[in-house]
Design a protein around this motif. Structure first.
Motif, PDB file in Angstrom:
ATOM      1  N   GLY A 111       1.755  -2.755   7.856  1.00  0.00           N
ATOM      2  CA  GLY A 111       1.580  -3.437   6.254  1.00  0.00           C
ATOM      3  C   GLY A 111       0.550  -2.824   5.716  1.00  0.00           C
ATOM      4  N   GLN A 112      -0.005  -1.628   6.121  1.00  0.00           N
ATOM      5  CA  GLN A 112      -1.449  -1.236   5.407  1.00  0.00           C
ATOM      6  C   GLN A 112      -0.681  -0.587   3.942  1.00  0.00           C
ATOM      7  OE1 GLN A 112      -4.305  -1.917   6.718  1.00  0.00           O
ATOM      8  NE2 GLN A 112      -2.939  -2.895   7.913  1.00  0.00           N
ATOM      9  N   SER A 113       0.299  -0.345   3.934  1.00  0.00           N
ATOM     10  CA  SER A 113       1.065   0.209   2.575  1.00  0.00           C
ATOM     11  C   SER A 113       1.733  -0.905   1.903  1.00  0.00           C
ATOM     12  CB  SER A 113       1.689   1.415   2.800  1.00  0.00           C
ATOM     13  OG  SER A 113       1.063   2.474   3.235  1.00  0.00           O
ATOM     14  N   LEU A 114       2.572  -1.435   2.572  1.00  0.00           N
ATOM     15  CA  LEU A 114       3.394  -2.601   2.014  1.00  0.00           C
ATOM     16  C   LEU A 114       2.688  -3.791   1.471  1.00  0.00           C
ATOM     17  CD1 LEU A 114       6.222  -3.608   1.400  1.00  0.00           C
ATOM     18  CD2 LEU A 114       6.407  -4.728   3.564  1.00  0.00           C
ATOM     19  N   VAL A 115       1.635  -4.308   2.019  1.00  0.00           N
ATOM     20  CA  VAL A 115       0.960  -5.355   1.774  1.00  0.00           C
ATOM     21  C   VAL A 115       0.423  -5.307   0.411  1.00  0.00           C
ATOM     22  CG1 VAL A 115      -0.859  -7.157   2.327  1.00  0.00           C
ATOM     23  CG2 VAL A 115       0.795  -6.541   3.884  1.00  0.00           C
ATOM     24  N   PRO A 116      -0.384  -4.028   0.188  1.00  0.00           N
ATOM     25  CA  PRO A 116      -0.886  -3.835  -1.236  1.00  0.00           C
ATOM     26  C   PRO A 116      -0.040  -3.621  -2.257  1.00  0.00           C
ATOM     27  CG  PRO A 116      -2.133  -2.264   0.583  1.00  0.00           C
ATOM     28  CD  PRO A 116      -1.005  -3.069   1.250  1.00  0.00           C
ATOM     29  N   MET A 117       1.236  -3.214  -2.014  1.00  0.00           N
ATOM     30  CA  MET A 117       2.200  -2.953  -3.106  1.00  0.00           C
ATOM     31  C   MET A 117       2.784  -4.136  -3.404  1.00  0.00           C
ATOM     32  SD  MET A 117       4.219   0.604  -1.557  1.00  0.00           S
ATOM     33  CE  MET A 117       5.303   0.508  -2.895  1.00  0.00           C
ATOM     34  N   LEU A 118       2.852  -5.277  -2.269  1.00  0.00           N
ATOM     35  CA  LEU A 118       3.091  -6.664  -2.520  1.00  0.00           C
ATOM     36  C   LEU A 118       2.139  -7.271  -3.455  1.00  0.00           C
ATOM     37  CD1 LEU A 118       4.475  -7.743   1.083  1.00  0.00           C
ATOM     38  CD2 LEU A 118       5.808  -7.095  -0.992  1.00  0.00           C
ATOM     39  N   ASN A 119       0.952  -7.118  -3.149  1.00  0.00           N
ATOM     40  CA  ASN A 119       0.042  -7.787  -4.055  1.00  0.00           C
ATOM     41  C   ASN A 119      -0.038  -7.308  -5.442  1.00  0.00           C
ATOM     42  OD1 ASN A 119      -0.709  -9.591  -1.824  1.00  0.00           O
ATOM     43  ND2 ASN A 119      -2.313  -8.308  -1.160  1.00  0.00           N
TER      44      ASN A 119
END
Length: 293
Positions: free
Chosen positions: A34-42
């Motif tokens: 999630g270290q790449s996906l979560v910022p992209m989601l936010n």
């Protein structure tokens, strides 16, 4: 900002994850570290309909078998960084992983996630390309293997099909008298690389170069594997500073990086030459210290 609404699904096996991807279609994203996906989601750069969590699948131990180092896709960066087996069999991988993000992100990020994210400024894609690593991918028709250089297509784009997931990464073991180096330029600690170089050099019994592999990150839409032609100038020759500098300059002249807010293309090209020369020299020096086996 906060993420756009999405539905969440938890899976406990890769087979279940593949089934979920088939069911949810193109609007699904896998969640590993999630270290790449979560910022992209936010930031709402990514707006999936479904987030499929594969963390419960877990990771088996890293193992050495059949001439390769096998790393399960959900192996955390921290586990790679601290693994004695990785440090012994593939030290460039452990060294490069130590440059990824910060201790908090390395505690969660995974090697499979890093390769699937396909950031051209990521450390692990660059090193994996230099090593000739390959991934095992699982889909509804079973498993297939492909080299990482074929997995990475362009910026944040891979050749994975929408219903496929990476299950493991295989890294070839290095031969005797082989040395390595990973160098990168960043604006500050924990940032993505502005330019990075992964170099592998093998020496023969007489001290001449028997083989070399170099990948450069941050200069194109994916890590660039240096073609054999410029590296052929090294073969059979002692790795002297002047020769390494000429080869590095020739390689950097083949690059055409663009300008962005971090650096100009000309600066990146120049730093590719500087880091390339240093990385080749460091790799050759390490190879010279390795005993014949």
């Amino acid at each position: 900002m906060v993420a756009a609404p999405f539905r969440y699904r938890r899976t406990t096996s890769f087979e279940e994850a593949v089934a979920a991807l088939c069911e949810c279609g193109d609007g699904a994203k896998l969640l590993a570290g999630g270290q790449s996906l979560v910022p992209m989601l936010n930031l709402r750069v990514a707006r999936p309909d479904w987030v499929i969590d594969i963390n419960p699948v877990g990771a088996e131990p890293i193992e050495k078998l059949d001439g390769v180092l096998r790393l399960p896709a959900l192996t955390r960066h921290r586990a790679i960084e601290q693994s004695e087996l990785v440090r012994r069999c593939c030290p460039i991988l452990a060294a490069a992983t130590a440059h990824v993000g910060n201790p908090r992100s390395r505690a969660r990020g995974t090697i499979g996630g890093s390769l699937a994210h396909a950031d051209p400024s990521g450390e692990l894609p660059c090193v994996a390309v230099a090593l000739g690593a390959e991934v095992t991918v699982r889909g509804p028709d079973g498993d297939r293997r492909l080299p990482v250089r074929d997995l990475l297509v362009s910026f944040l784009t891979t050749s994975l099909r929408p219903d496929e997931v990476i299950t493991e990464v295989r890294v070839p073991l290095q031969p005797a008298r082989a040395g390595w180096s990973f160098l990168e330029l960043t604006r500050r600690s924990s940032d993505w690389m502005v330019v990075g170089v992964a170099a592998l050099v093998e020496l023969d019994a007489a001290g001449g170069v028997a083989g070399a592999s170099v990948a450069i990150g941050g200069v194109a839409d994916r890590p660039w594997l240096v073609p054999p032609e410029p590296l052929a100038d090294l073969l059979g020759e002692p790795p002297e500073e002047a020769l390494l500098a000429r080869v590095a300059d020739r390689v950097s002249g083949m690059l055409d990086p663009g300008d962005d807010v971090h650096a100009s293309g000309a600066y990146r090209r120049r730093m590719a030459a500087v880091l390339g020369r240093r990385a080749l020299a460091e790799a050759a020096a390490r190879a010279n210290q390795e005993p014949d086996r």
